[in-house]
Write an enzyme that holds these catalytic residues in place. Structure first.
Site, PDB file in Angstrom:
ATOM      1  N   GLU A  20     -24.004  10.940 109.952  1.00  0.00           N
ATOM      2  CA  GLU A  20     -22.052  11.860 109.501  1.00  0.00           C
ATOM      3  C   GLU A  20     -22.108  12.864 108.381  1.00  0.00           C
ATOM      4  O   GLU A  20     -23.289  12.331 107.224  1.00  0.00           O
ATOM      5  CB  GLU A  20     -21.438  10.572 109.346  1.00  0.00           C
ATOM      6  N   LYS A  22      -9.533  -1.330  94.210  1.00  0.00           N
ATOM      7  CA  LYS A  22     -10.512  -0.456  93.165  1.00  0.00           C
ATOM      8  C   LYS A  22     -10.658   1.340  94.386  1.00  0.00           C
ATOM      9  O   LYS A  22     -11.119   1.017  95.378  1.00  0.00           O
ATOM     10  CB  LYS A  22     -11.814  -1.095  93.285  1.00  0.00           C
ATOM     11  N   CYS A  69     -13.244   9.469 109.230  1.00  0.00           N
ATOM     12  CA  CYS A  69     -14.288   8.993 109.551  1.00  0.00           C
ATOM     13  C   CYS A  69     -14.040   8.867 110.845  1.00  0.00           C
ATOM     14  O   CYS A  69     -15.058   9.274 112.206  1.00  0.00           O
ATOM     15  CB  CYS A  69     -13.385   7.798 109.030  1.00  0.00           C
ATOM     16  N   GLU A  81     -14.593  -0.789 107.904  1.00  0.00           N
ATOM     17  CA  GLU A  81     -14.144   0.792 108.068  1.00  0.00           C
ATOM     18  C   GLU A  81     -14.849   1.484 107.823  1.00  0.00           C
ATOM     19  O   GLU A  81     -15.102   1.628 106.694  1.00  0.00           O
ATOM     20  CB  GLU A  81     -12.355   0.959 108.095  1.00  0.00           C
TER      21      GLU A  81
HETATM   22  P1  NAD Z   1     -19.047   5.321  99.661  1.00  0.00           P
HETATM   23  O1  NAD Z   1     -18.765   4.884 101.280  1.00  0.00           O
HETATM   24  O2  NAD Z   1     -20.211   5.135  98.557  1.00  0.00           O
HETATM   25  O3  NAD Z   1     -17.724   4.714  98.837  1.00  0.00           O
HETATM   26  C1  NAD Z   1     -16.649   4.066  99.583  1.00  0.00           C
HETATM   27  C2  NAD Z   1     -15.930   3.671  98.063  1.00  0.00           C
HETATM   28  O4  NAD Z   1     -16.679   2.106  98.481  1.00  0.00           O
HETATM   29  C3  NAD Z   1     -15.162   3.775  96.639  1.00  0.00           C
HETATM   30  O5  NAD Z   1     -14.430   3.202  96.501  1.00  0.00           O
HETATM   31  C4  NAD Z   1     -16.670   3.340  96.109  1.00  0.00           C
HETATM   32  O6  NAD Z   1     -16.379   3.042  94.873  1.00  0.00           O
HETATM   33  C5  NAD Z   1     -17.594   2.041  96.708  1.00  0.00           C
HETATM   34  N1  NAD Z   1     -18.076   1.342  96.586  1.00  0.00           N
HETATM   35  C6  NAD Z   1     -19.733   2.157  96.886  1.00  0.00           C
HETATM   36  N2  NAD Z   1     -20.803   1.506  96.257  1.00  0.00           N
HETATM   37  C7  NAD Z   1     -20.593   0.124  96.295  1.00  0.00           C
HETATM   38  C8  NAD Z   1     -21.453  -0.946  96.092  1.00  0.00           C
HETATM   39  N3  NAD Z   1     -22.620  -1.150  96.655  1.00  0.00           N
HETATM   40  N4  NAD Z   1     -20.267  -1.883  96.083  1.00  0.00           N
HETATM   41  C9  NAD Z   1     -18.150  -1.597  96.231  1.00  0.00           C
HETATM   42  N5  NAD Z   1     -18.352  -1.374  96.456  1.00  0.00           N
HETATM   43  C10 NAD Z   1     -18.833  -0.068  96.237  1.00  0.00           C
HETATM   44  O7  NAD Z   1     -18.928   7.111  99.994  1.00  0.00           O
HETATM   45  P2  NAD Z   1     -18.919   7.986  99.572  1.00  0.00           P
HETATM   46  O8  NAD Z   1     -20.503   8.215  98.321  1.00  0.00           O
HETATM   47  O9  NAD Z   1     -18.056   8.399  98.803  1.00  0.00           O
HETATM   48  O10 NAD Z   1     -19.360   8.924 100.265  1.00  0.00           O
HETATM   49  C11 NAD Z   1     -20.333   8.408 101.381  1.00  0.00           C
HETATM   50  C12 NAD Z   1     -19.952   9.149 102.692  1.00  0.00           C
HETATM   51  O11 NAD Z   1     -19.555   7.692 103.176  1.00  0.00           O
HETATM   52  C13 NAD Z   1     -19.851  10.207 103.230  1.00  0.00           C
HETATM   53  O12 NAD Z   1     -20.492  11.101 103.551  1.00  0.00           O
HETATM   54  C14 NAD Z   1     -18.623   9.499 104.353  1.00  0.00           C
HETATM   55  O13 NAD Z   1     -20.097   9.310 105.481  1.00  0.00           O
HETATM   56  C15 NAD Z   1     -18.420   8.539 104.189  1.00  0.00           C
HETATM   57  N6  NAD Z   1     -17.607   8.370 103.813  1.00  0.00           N
HETATM   58  C16 NAD Z   1     -16.850   7.886 105.153  1.00  0.00           C
HETATM   59  C17 NAD Z   1     -15.080   7.235 104.943  1.00  0.00           C
HETATM   60  C18 NAD Z   1     -14.168   6.739 106.069  1.00  0.00           C
HETATM   61  O14 NAD Z   1     -13.138   6.579 106.367  1.00  0.00           O
HETATM   62  N7  NAD Z   1     -14.982   6.065 106.965  1.00  0.00           N
HETATM   63  C19 NAD Z   1     -14.957   7.394 103.702  1.00  0.00           C
HETATM   64  C20 NAD Z   1     -15.553   7.823 102.896  1.00  0.00           C
HETATM   65  C21 NAD Z   1     -17.142   8.503 103.021  1.00  0.00           C
END
Ligand code: NAD
Length: 496
Positions: free
Chosen positions: A396, A188, A297, A263
């Site tokens: 973060e 996904k 990250c 991660e």
């Molecule tokens: P997120 O963690 O919400 O989303 C990442 C992925 O998880 C997306 O594909 C999303 O659709 C999915 N997801 C969200 N909720 C889920 C759930 N309940 N169950 C399963 N999958 C789910 O990240 P975001 O909201 O897009 O960004 C918010 C914060 O996350 C950013 O500000 C940053 O701090 C962090 N982030 C970190 C990384 C990294 O590489 N470590 C990458 C993106 C975002």
């Protein structure tokens, strides 16, 4: 077959963007909630897609299960490797298009998408193509009447959930090792950046993979992602994203005690000692937080500088920030260093942290506001004299915002660096080899960069300590993450 939509990219490339879900080597219509993908540089809508519903996830998982139990498991490992290698070649062939798509919906500079993300992506597929026939079990001596050997077997159906900051590269990091080990996948992509992952479906079919080996299911995290993470017929879930979502996924994955790799986020420290090469330290520490708009990250978002060089460092760091701030703009312009943040939500979130920083009493040295009137651009922002209790130091931000503070002794620097719930990466700048090794051992982080920042290589393990994650990606470590050991005991004796 569902429809595709013709998309004209800002650099003149045109292509057919698939709009459905990629299941069993075909694009089919999704039945879940609709979501819209935007160009963050212009705030204009690119496309509205229908995401995967829970029933669609069932369909994708069933396809992956059929493939796992069928043709895919029957393939010789050299043929599995050849298919993965073919995929690498197709990615390299379409490198310019894929980089353009990532630049379009993510906002990252085309130069980075082409030069870093896509280069890394096909190299990752090549690396794992070569490992498919080198996954080895063991024989273990126990005595003359018994033989024991260990098979290293695939896990089965792997659910993979990726973020938006490196859309195609995160796909490569996840899919390539899973396939090399003989698993099938349901991936996904993030709702902000699903376009290159969907296009990738075309390449999977063209390479000749059996139907169901790779399935791509765009959709909302709380619907499609949750359904995948909690699915009773998914054997593993691999996730990259925020720590909060990582925790939610861990709970969902408890449904059938899935194998997990997480991660997650970071608040990585960068320690600069007064014996460092100052110009190099400025260059690398700047890139460590400002590259990719701070959406990395492993961003070294907390810089700790020895008090003897603090003022000099601030002056040089601010000067470099000013110089590169003149290169904010159109991601497709060849001179652009900094594009927009990925979305309105991230833009608002980062600006919120900047306001918080201003109120906290930290000294604002550069930036502190949005850039321009259109698009989610933010001025690179430097806060100095920060303290450990400030929100901008603890949390973060995932944007071009850095918190800089000073220390006087090595012990103080290490204590400051480790004063966080995260543990993804850390950087150390010093010319003293012994100090570099000593400090590296004391840092609670999964990756340590000595006199550099943001390093990663597909042969080297990637992952974090503490709340930054569980498990490792890349290198031979990913082969452990996508296989399980089966011990076979053979009785060679005839007596009890
Ligand atoms: P997120 O963690 O919400 O989303 C990442 C992925 O998880 C997306 O594909 C999303 O659709 C999915 N997801 C969200 N909720 C889920 C759930 N309940 N169950 C399963 N999958 C789910 O990240 P975001 O909201 O897009 O960004 C918010 C914060 O996350 C950013 O500000 C940053 O701090 C962090 N982030 C970190 C990384 C990294 O590489 N470590 C990458 C993106 C975002």
């Amino acid at each position: 077959m569902t429809a595709s939509v013709k998309i004209s990219l800002p650099n003149g490339l045109n292509y057919d963007q698939p709009t459905g879900l990629f299941i069993d080597n075909k694009f089919i219509a999704g039945n879940g909630e609709k979501f819209t993908v935007y160009n963050p540089a212009t705030e204009e809508e690119i496309i509205t897609l229908q995401g995967a519903s829970e029933a669609d996830i069932d369909k994708a998982v069933a396809a992956a299960r059929r493939a796992f139990e069928g043709e895919w498991s029957e393939l010789e490992t050299k043929d599995r490797g050849a298919l993965i290698y073919k995929l690498a070649e197709l990615i390299e062939r379409d490198r310019k298009l894929l980089a353009s798509i990532d630049s379009f919906d993510n906002g990252k500079s085309f130069a980075d998408a082409y030069g870093l993300d896509l280069l890394e992506s096909y190299n990752v597929f090549r690396y794992y193509a070569g490992t498919a026939d080198k996954i080895m079990g063991k024989t273990i001596e126990t005595g003359p009447t018994k033989l024991a050997y260990v098979l290293q077997e695939p896990l089965g159906v792997c659910g993979q959930i990726i973020p938006w900051n490196y859309p195609f590269m995160m796909l490569a990091w996840k899919i390539a090792p899973a396939l090399a080990c003989g698993n099938t996948v349901v991936l996904k992509p993030a709702e902000q950046t699903p376009l290159s992952a969907l296009y990738f479906g075309n390449l999977v079919a063209e390479a000749g993979f059996p139907p169901g080996v790779v399935n791509i299911v765009p959709g909302l995290g709380g619907v499609a992602g949750k359904a995948l993470a909690s699915h009773m017929d998914v054997d593993k879930i691999a996730f990259t994203g925020s720590t909060a979502t990582g925790k939610a996924i861990m709970k969902s994955a408890a449904s059938n005690l899935k194998n997990i790799t997480l991660e997650c986020g970071g608040k990585s420290p960068c320690i600069i000692f007064d014996d460092a090469d100052l110009d190099q330290a400025v260059k690398w520490s700047h890139g460590g937080i400002m590259d990719n708009m701070g959406q990395v990250c492993t961003s070294t978002s907390r810089i700790c500088v020895q008090d003897t060089i603090y003022d000099k460092f601030l002056e040089k760091f601010t000067q470099r920030t000013k110089e590169l701030a003149s290169k904010i703009g159109d991601p497709f312009h060849e001179d652009t260093y900094q594009g927009p943040q990925v979305s309105k939500a991230q833009f608002d979130r980062v600006l919120g942290y900047i306001e918080e920083g201003k109120k906290s009493g930290a000294r604002l040295l550069h930036g502190g506001a949005k850039h321009g009137d259109k698009g989610y651009f933010i001025q690179p922002t430097i806060f100095a004299d920060t303290t450990e209790d400030m929100k901008i130091v603890k949390e973060e931000i995932f944007g071009p915002v850095v918190a800089i503070s000073k220390f006087s002794t090595e012990a103080e620097a290490i204590a400051k660096a480790n004063d966080t719930s995260y543990g993804l990466a850390a950087a150390v700048f010093t010319q003293r080899v012994a100090r570099a090794h000593k400090v590296a051992r004391k840092l609670q982080a999964g990756m340590v960069f000595i006199n550099s920042s943001g390093d990663s290589h597909f042969g080297i393990p990637f992952g974090g300590y503490k709340s930054s994650g569980i498990g490792r990606e890349l290198g031979q470590y990913a082969l452990d993450a996508y296989t399980q050991s089966k011990a076979v005991h053979i009785n060679l004796g005839t007596e009890l």
